[in-house]
Design a protein around this motif. Structure first.
Motif, PDB file in Angstrom:
ATOM      1  N   ALA A 126       0.648  -1.373  -0.164  1.00 30.37           N
ATOM      2  CA  ALA A 126       0.019  -0.187   0.067  1.00 30.37           C
ATOM      3  C   ALA A 126       0.647   1.156  -0.042  1.00 30.37           C
ATOM      4  CB  ALA A 126      -0.991   0.066   1.086  1.00 30.37           C
ATOM      5  N   ILE A 127       1.899   1.273   0.850  1.00 31.14           N
ATOM      6  CA  ILE A 127       2.888   2.542   0.895  1.00 31.14           C
ATOM      7  C   ILE A 127       3.557   2.728  -0.470  1.00 31.14           C
ATOM      8  CG2 ILE A 127       5.058   3.256   1.811  1.00 31.14           C
ATOM      9  CD1 ILE A 127       4.280   1.914   4.555  1.00 31.14           C
ATOM     10  N   ALA A 128       4.148   1.472  -1.193  1.00 40.45           N
ATOM     11  CA  ALA A 128       4.724   1.677  -2.453  1.00 40.45           C
ATOM     12  C   ALA A 128       3.704   2.337  -3.403  1.00 40.45           C
ATOM     13  CB  ALA A 128       5.225   0.283  -2.833  1.00 40.45           C
ATOM     14  N   GLU A 129       2.720   1.815  -3.408  1.00 40.96           N
ATOM     15  CA  GLU A 129       1.642   2.292  -4.284  1.00 40.96           C
ATOM     16  C   GLU A 129       1.365   3.706  -4.155  1.00 40.96           C
ATOM     17  OE1 GLU A 129      -2.122   0.143  -6.690  1.00 40.96           O
ATOM     18  OE2 GLU A 129      -2.040  -0.188  -4.436  1.00 40.96           O
ATOM     19  N   GLU A 130       1.123   4.229  -3.062  1.00 41.06           N
ATOM     20  CA  GLU A 130       0.583   5.469  -2.522  1.00 41.06           C
ATOM     21  C   GLU A 130       1.748   6.556  -2.908  1.00 41.06           C
ATOM     22  OE1 GLU A 130      -0.839   8.330   1.294  1.00 41.06           O
ATOM     23  OE2 GLU A 130      -0.295   6.148   1.594  1.00 41.06           O
ATOM     24  N   MET A 131       2.817   6.131  -2.202  1.00 41.66           N
ATOM     25  CA  MET A 131       3.800   7.328  -2.446  1.00 41.66           C
ATOM     26  C   MET A 131       4.537   7.090  -3.949  1.00 41.66           C
ATOM     27  SD  MET A 131       4.370   8.455   0.388  1.00 41.66           S
ATOM     28  CE  MET A 131       2.572   8.313   0.653  1.00 41.66           C
ATOM     29  N   VAL A 132       4.484   6.133  -4.766  1.00 45.48           N
ATOM     30  CA  VAL A 132       4.850   6.416  -6.242  1.00 45.48           C
ATOM     31  C   VAL A 132       3.995   7.387  -6.867  1.00 45.48           C
ATOM     32  CG1 VAL A 132       4.977   5.147  -8.411  1.00 45.48           C
ATOM     33  CG2 VAL A 132       6.119   4.138  -6.718  1.00 45.48           C
ATOM     34  N   ALA A 133       2.482   6.933  -6.377  1.00 45.98           N
ATOM     35  CA  ALA A 133       1.480   8.142  -7.093  1.00 45.98           C
ATOM     36  C   ALA A 133       1.851   9.438  -6.755  1.00 45.98           C
ATOM     37  CB  ALA A 133      -0.032   7.663  -6.681  1.00 45.98           C
ATOM     38  N   TYR A 134       2.148   9.688  -5.316  1.00 47.79           N
ATOM     39  CA  TYR A 134       2.414  11.042  -4.858  1.00 47.79           C
ATOM     40  C   TYR A 134       3.454  11.590  -5.519  1.00 47.79           C
ATOM     41  CZ  TYR A 134       3.528  14.613  -1.377  1.00 47.79           C
ATOM     42  OH  TYR A 134       3.687  15.844  -0.895  1.00 47.79           O
ATOM     43  N   ALA A 135       4.600  10.759  -5.816  1.00 47.35           N
ATOM     44  CA  ALA A 135       5.744  11.512  -6.347  1.00 47.35           C
ATOM     45  C   ALA A 135       5.341  11.797  -8.052  1.00 47.35           C
ATOM     46  CB  ALA A 135       6.908  10.269  -6.462  1.00 47.35           C
ATOM     47  N   PHE A 156       6.716 -11.874  -3.939  1.00 50.79           N
ATOM     48  CA  PHE A 156       6.196 -10.491  -3.426  1.00 50.79           C
ATOM     49  C   PHE A 156       6.936  -9.561  -4.080  1.00 50.79           C
ATOM     50  CE2 PHE A 156       7.015  -7.446  -0.061  1.00 50.79           C
ATOM     51  CZ  PHE A 156       5.675  -6.737  -0.129  1.00 50.79           C
ATOM     52  N   LEU A 157       8.022  -9.684  -4.562  1.00 51.79           N
ATOM     53  CA  LEU A 157       8.805  -8.615  -5.129  1.00 51.79           C
ATOM     54  C   LEU A 157       8.107  -8.241  -6.574  1.00 51.79           C
ATOM     55  CD1 LEU A 157      11.386  -6.931  -5.628  1.00 51.79           C
ATOM     56  CD2 LEU A 157      12.502  -8.951  -6.569  1.00 51.79           C
ATOM     57  N   TYR A 158       7.557  -9.296  -7.344  1.00 49.88           N
ATOM     58  CA  TYR A 158       6.938  -9.149  -8.515  1.00 49.88           C
ATOM     59  C   TYR A 158       5.664  -8.277  -8.317  1.00 49.88           C
ATOM     60  CZ  TYR A 158       9.499 -13.439 -10.034  1.00 49.88           C
ATOM     61  OH  TYR A 158      10.600 -14.158 -10.336  1.00 49.88           O
ATOM     62  N   GLU A 159       4.887  -8.589  -7.004  1.00 54.79           N
ATOM     63  CA  GLU A 159       3.666  -7.998  -6.971  1.00 54.79           C
ATOM     64  C   GLU A 159       3.740  -6.282  -6.341  1.00 54.79           C
ATOM     65  OE1 GLU A 159      -0.135  -8.435  -3.913  1.00 54.79           O
ATOM     66  OE2 GLU A 159       1.320  -9.789  -3.917  1.00 54.79           O
ATOM     67  N   VAL A 160       5.126  -6.105  -5.795  1.00 55.91           N
ATOM     68  CA  VAL A 160       5.313  -4.694  -5.492  1.00 55.91           C
ATOM     69  C   VAL A 160       5.804  -4.037  -6.815  1.00 55.91           C
ATOM     70  CG1 VAL A 160       7.276  -3.414  -4.219  1.00 55.91           C
ATOM     71  CG2 VAL A 160       6.168  -5.387  -3.193  1.00 55.91           C
ATOM     72  N   LEU A 161       6.453  -4.617  -7.636  1.00 56.84           N
ATOM     73  CA  LEU A 161       6.997  -3.733  -9.015  1.00 56.84           C
ATOM     74  C   LEU A 161       5.774  -3.640  -9.791  1.00 56.84           C
ATOM     75  CD1 LEU A 161      10.018  -5.782  -9.665  1.00 56.84           C
ATOM     76  CD2 LEU A 161       9.986  -3.572  -8.844  1.00 56.84           C
ATOM     77  N   GLU A 162       4.910  -4.482  -9.819  1.00 58.34           N
ATOM     78  CA  GLU A 162       3.526  -4.515 -10.565  1.00 58.34           C
ATOM     79  C   GLU A 162       2.596  -3.303 -10.141  1.00 58.34           C
ATOM     80  OE1 GLU A 162      -0.537  -6.898 -12.018  1.00 58.34           O
ATOM     81  OE2 GLU A 162       0.923  -7.756 -10.819  1.00 58.34           O
ATOM     82  N   ARG A 163       2.493  -3.183  -8.924  1.00 60.50           N
ATOM     83  CA  ARG A 163       1.791  -2.248  -8.204  1.00 60.50           C
ATOM     84  C   ARG A 163       2.416  -0.755  -8.351  1.00 60.50           C
ATOM     85  NH1 ARG A 163      -1.473  -2.902  -3.458  1.00 60.50           N
ATOM     86  NH2 ARG A 163      -2.354  -5.149  -3.586  1.00 60.50           N
ATOM     87  N   ALA A 164       3.892  -0.812  -8.162  1.00 61.24           N
ATOM     88  CA  ALA A 164       4.671   0.681  -8.530  1.00 61.24           C
ATOM     89  C   ALA A 164       4.664   1.059  -9.878  1.00 61.24           C
ATOM     90  CB  ALA A 164       6.101   0.442  -8.030  1.00 61.24           C
TER      91      ALA A 164
END
Length: 531
Positions: A126-135, A156-164
């Motif tokens: 959730a943090i990764a997704e929100e902060m990339v969108a904020y940036a 888990f890494l694949y999922e984080v990257l996809e969201r980012a």
């Protein structure tokens, strides 16, 4: 987005990760000097610092963005944790650059989640997704890094990257934060990302790695073969612990072996086109500048830029090289800007000739810097008949990297010999302009000089490193002295060049003490800002 750009993108983090190397702290002017040279070198992205870390870091990033971040210059980037305040500071600092980037990160390995972040995987997602969108609300060029990716669960890494990427990341950087992986593993990690992240074609894959096992460059080259198209590196490989992947090694490996790497980039195998945007003839000069300004000496057997990189002592090797360089050299020294040690100026040379030669060497000195360097040049020319390009570089770099002019060394005099006790007398002026004189006995002339200076300056410190390097051959060669002092948990470096090694040693010591003294003077102000 094009997944395989024509050239490998070179992302230089000398001013951010490189500066985190103990003792390599740079002031704002020194960072700007290096940033200008990195632009001449042709790097695609300069990670200018961590804007939120301190007011000084913010100012340095902002100044580099203003001066170096031109339309035809490199992308200027600032690092930011995945936090609103970090990202906002980064955005403000890089704003003046024509091309700018925010690089935000959050850890993804279970060990970091458990002990450092104390967060669950879902919280990190959730943090990764929100902060990339904020940036993304500040700039279109966003880089996202899952810290400690090398030890993260791949799924888990694949999922984080996809969201980012879905949130707006245009570059996803895969860090081997602790230098743990091997080339086969790292290449496999990049391959897995390309095959398992559904929207990976919308972002460039970048790699960042540390050299704890001496494998950083090998890891990166394997990553290129598996789809990485941006390499995050530093000049001379400096950085935390054992350092980062070395820019000069990566660039020259890709250049010398470009026909091998062509096929992995979808290019004709016989193509001679460079795989990077780097002007290789600026490599040696950039290496020297970073070494001098940071006080981090380059080991003689360092690949590409070490003093012995193109030296041959073996009779068999010498014979072969004299007949044909290709027998024992896989690249020409001139390709990295290492030219013959030619005589260029003498004591009768005037200011205009001096200025012209500096420009030819790539130095853009201000009038004040030129005047100071010219005075030093004349002093050296009176002692040394033949002034080489290397001598000029030592003189100019010594002037550029001077510490705050607080304590001034006015006289150093030593007496020593086989049957005498080494004695030194020094005269300094303190920041108030008062003349201070003292003398001391030491185990050698340099030790005596340092003891006398310590008695005058009276700032507690521990000398942890002292090194001397000759700029050129011969009895009248300029000697470069680099030292490091420790005060509590901080390290301060000093550097000086002179034909007299004792004088250079004294100047380097005062240089480091001035950095320490200036830092101590600023502490109340820093604490007030923090509070």
């Amino acid at each position: 987005m094009k997944n395989q750009p024509e050239k490998i993108i070179i992302f230089d983090t000398t001013l951010r990760d490189g500066e985190q190397c103990p003792g390599a702290t740079l002031n704002i002017d020194e960072k700007l000097t290096i940033a200008k040279q990195l632009a001449r070198l042709g790097v695609d992205v300069i990670e200018a610092g961590f804007a939120f870390a301190s007011p000084g870091d913010f100012e340095a990033v902002n100044k580099i963005a203003q001066i170096v971040g031109t339309e035809n210059g490199p992308v200027i980037c600032s690092l930011a944790r995945a936090k609103h305040e970090d990202i906002k500071a980064a955005a403000q600092a890089i704003q003046p650059a024509a091309k700018n980037r925010i690089h935000t990160f959050i850890a993804t390995s279970d060990i970091h989640l458990k002990y450092k972040l104390k967060k669950t995987r879902q919280e990190v997602l959730a943090i990764a997704e929100e902060m990339v969108a904020y940036a993304k609300s500040f700039t279109d060029d966003i880089e996202f890094s899952p810290e400690d990716a090398g030890r993260s669960d791949p799924e888990f890494l694949y999922e984080v990257l996809e969201r980012a990427i879905a949130a707006g990341a245009t570059t996803v950087n895969i860090p081997d934060t602790v230098g743990y992986t091997t080339p086969t593993e790292f290449g496999g990690l990049i391959k897995g990302i390309k095959e398992n992240v559904p929207n990976i074609d919308q972002a460039i894959i970048s790699v960042h790695g540390h050299n704890d096992l001496g494998l950083a460059v090998a890891n990166f080259l394997e990553a290129v073969k598996n789809g990485a198209r941006q390499l995050e590196c530093t000049i001379n490989g400096i950085g935390e612990r054992a350092g980062n992947a070395a820019l000069e090694e990566l660039v020259m490996a890709l250049h010398v072996r470009r026909q091998y790497f062509n096929s992995f980039l979808g290019r004709p195998a016989e193509s001679e086109e460079s795989l990077t945007s780097i002007d290789t003839k600026q490599i040696y000069r950039t290496s020297r500048m970073v070494s001098n300004l940071t006080g981090m000496l380059v080991q003689p057997n360092k690949a590409i830029v070490g003093a012995n990189a193109f030296a041959h002592e073996s009779g068999i090797h010498q014979d072969g090289v004299l007949k044909n360089k290709l027998t024992y050299e896989i690249m020409d020294a001139q390709l990295i800007g290492l030219t013959e040690n030619q005589i260029v100026l003498g004591k009768h040379s005037g200011r205009n000739a001096f200025r012209t030669r500096l420009r030819e060497l790539g130095y853009e000195a201000t009038e004040t810097e030129l005047n100071k360097a010219f005075v030093r040049f004349k002093e050296v020319a009176d002692k040394k008949k033949e002034i080489t390009d290397w001598d000029l570089e030592a003189i100019v770099n010594d002037e550029i990297q001077q510490a705050p002019d607080l304590f001034k060394l006015e006289l150093v005099q030593v007496s020593c010999g086989s049957n005498a006790k080494p004695t030194a007398t020094v005269t300094l002026r303190n920041p108030e302009g008062e003349e201070l004189i003292d003398a001391a006995i030491g185990t050698g002339p340099v030790d005596a000089v340092y003891k006398a200076i310590n008695r005058v300056v009276n700032v507690p410190n521990q000398l942890i490193e002292f090194s001397v390097q000759s700029v050129t051959a011969g009895i009248d060669a300029i000697g470069e002295v680099t030292i490091r002092l420790r005060y509590e948990d901080r390290v301060f470096s000093g550097h000086a060049a002179n034909t007299d090694i004792i004088v250079a040693s004294a100047q380097a010591y005062v240089n480091a003490l001035n950095r320490l003294y200036a830092w101590l003077q600023n502490q109340p102000k820093q604490e007030e800002v923090t509070a």
